[in-house]
Design an enzyme around this catalytic site. Sequence first.
Site, PDB file in Angstrom:
ATOM      1  N   LYS A 194      -0.567 -19.663 -22.065  1.00 35.44           N
ATOM      2  CA  LYS A 194      -1.146 -20.668 -21.163  1.00 35.44           C
ATOM      3  C   LYS A 194      -0.637 -20.450 -19.734  1.00 35.44           C
ATOM      4  O   LYS A 194      -1.405 -20.545 -18.770  1.00 35.44           O
ATOM      5  CB  LYS A 194      -0.797 -22.084 -21.660  1.00 35.44           C
ATOM      6  CG  LYS A 194      -1.550 -22.461 -22.939  1.00 35.44           C
ATOM      7  CD  LYS A 194      -1.014 -23.720 -23.622  1.00 35.44           C
ATOM      8  CE  LYS A 194      -1.681 -23.910 -24.991  1.00 35.44           C
ATOM      9  NZ  LYS A 194      -1.146 -25.049 -25.763  1.00 35.44           N
TER      10      LYS A 194
ATOM     11  N   GLN B 249       3.562 -29.341 -26.156  1.00 34.92           N
ATOM     12  CA  GLN B 249       3.203 -28.402 -27.229  1.00 34.92           C
ATOM     13  C   GLN B 249       3.619 -28.974 -28.591  1.00 34.92           C
ATOM     14  O   GLN B 249       4.734 -29.451 -28.766  1.00 34.92           O
ATOM     15  CB  GLN B 249       3.884 -27.044 -26.973  1.00 34.92           C
ATOM     16  CG  GLN B 249       3.461 -25.942 -27.928  1.00 34.92           C
ATOM     17  CD  GLN B 249       1.984 -25.543 -27.805  1.00 34.92           C
ATOM     18  OE1 GLN B 249       1.395 -25.638 -26.732  1.00 34.92           O
ATOM     19  NE2 GLN B 249       1.397 -25.112 -28.906  1.00 34.92           N
TER      20      GLN B 249
ATOM     21  N   ASP C  91      -4.939 -32.003 -22.899  1.00 32.82           N
ATOM     22  CA  ASP C  91      -5.127 -31.574 -24.297  1.00 32.82           C
ATOM     23  C   ASP C  91      -6.138 -32.480 -25.012  1.00 32.82           C
ATOM     24  O   ASP C  91      -6.602 -32.144 -26.103  1.00 32.82           O
ATOM     25  CB  ASP C  91      -3.795 -31.668 -25.056  1.00 32.82           C
ATOM     26  CG  ASP C  91      -3.206 -30.305 -25.372  1.00 32.82           C
ATOM     27  OD1 ASP C  91      -3.965 -29.325 -25.395  1.00 32.82           O
ATOM     28  OD2 ASP C  91      -1.983 -30.241 -25.602  1.00 32.82           O
TER      29      ASP C  91
HETATM   30  N1  GUN Z   1      -0.258 -26.756 -31.174  1.00 31.18           N
HETATM   31  C1  GUN Z   1      -1.267 -26.044 -31.718  1.00 31.18           C
HETATM   32  N2  GUN Z   1      -2.371 -26.118 -30.951  1.00 31.18           N
HETATM   33  C2  GUN Z   1      -2.039 -26.887 -29.887  1.00 31.18           C
HETATM   34  C3  GUN Z   1      -2.758 -27.320 -28.737  1.00 31.18           C
HETATM   35  O1  GUN Z   1      -3.946 -27.026 -28.526  1.00 31.18           O
HETATM   36  N3  GUN Z   1      -2.066 -28.099 -27.873  1.00 31.18           N
HETATM   37  C4  GUN Z   1      -0.778 -28.451 -28.074  1.00 31.18           C
HETATM   38  N4  GUN Z   1      -0.181 -29.232 -27.178  1.00 31.18           N
HETATM   39  N5  GUN Z   1      -0.092 -28.085 -29.129  1.00 31.18           N
HETATM   40  C5  GUN Z   1      -0.716 -27.287 -30.028  1.00 31.18           C
END
Ligand code: GUN
Length: 293
Positions: A52, A96, A119
């Site tokens: 990211k 995350q 998100d």
């Molecule tokens: N863990 C697995 N996929 C994601 C996601 O798209 N966002 C976040 N914050 N955590 C994750």
Amino acid sequence: MKIIDGKETAKAIKKEIALEVGKMIDNDETGPHLAAVLVGDDPASQTYVGAKEKACKEVGMVSSLYKFPQDVTEKEILDIVDYLNSDEEIDGFIVQLPLPEHIDENKVLERINPAKDVDGFHPMNFGRMALNLPAYLPATPYGIIQLLERYKIETKGKNCVVLGRSHIVGSPISILLSRKASPGDATVTVCHSRTKNLKKIASQADILIVAMGQPEFVTAEMVKKGAVVIDVGIHRVPSDETKSGFRLIGDVKYDEVVGKASFITPVPGGVGPMTIVSLLQNTLKAHKKEIYP
Ligand code: GUN
């Protein structure tokens, strides 16, 4: 059969984002800023957050990372969420997942200001999505929707089967595809660990979305001839054939299914790159205050 190239699609969208961000910077405006909170040293989470940050750099966005050890307290995480909510320089942020077991994930997600919840995990955004109101769409479902759109795959009136009911993928994609919208207007069936006759239901799908987290679960006999197959799974398995000593596989037995599907997403290079680019798109929307003016 057509392979849905998520890598190329993501690249094209990133180019569009970079152009827009470049114009902001040329006009002496500040560009979008995404922050991420990472707890512990789960290798998968580290990889995702690293990807990211790299993607932000590629399109000229600012990214910052707030790292905490596995034994961080819930209060410390709530405090950093409060801080990021109030910092005007940060347009959006993500926490995350998964978080360590001693931290209440829902409590943390509910603490995020919905206007910065890029998100789309806050109940406000999830609810607004379900009601077809402007909302940040969760990144993976948003990425899938954009692939269906860009590959002109008709969803209206189609039989869509979703394998998996996670809050991150299965549940939101089932809502998005059943909405009165385009893409949408599908007849959606959600299958999960308690579903009876899952294989038979899957084999009746015009569009099969697989997000159950089980390596190569979907075999050719579970896929109707001419179906569209979207594979959300990603798993590392040992391999003698690569330098790294591992290779990536999905939830679908690709080699078997590829000859039967009309469209299919590969792993890697299918849904994965679209997830990251969708997060960038949400961050751009946050910067422009598109969802919450
Ligand atoms: N863990 C697995 N996929 C994601 C996601 O798209 N966002 C976040 N914050 N955590 C994750």
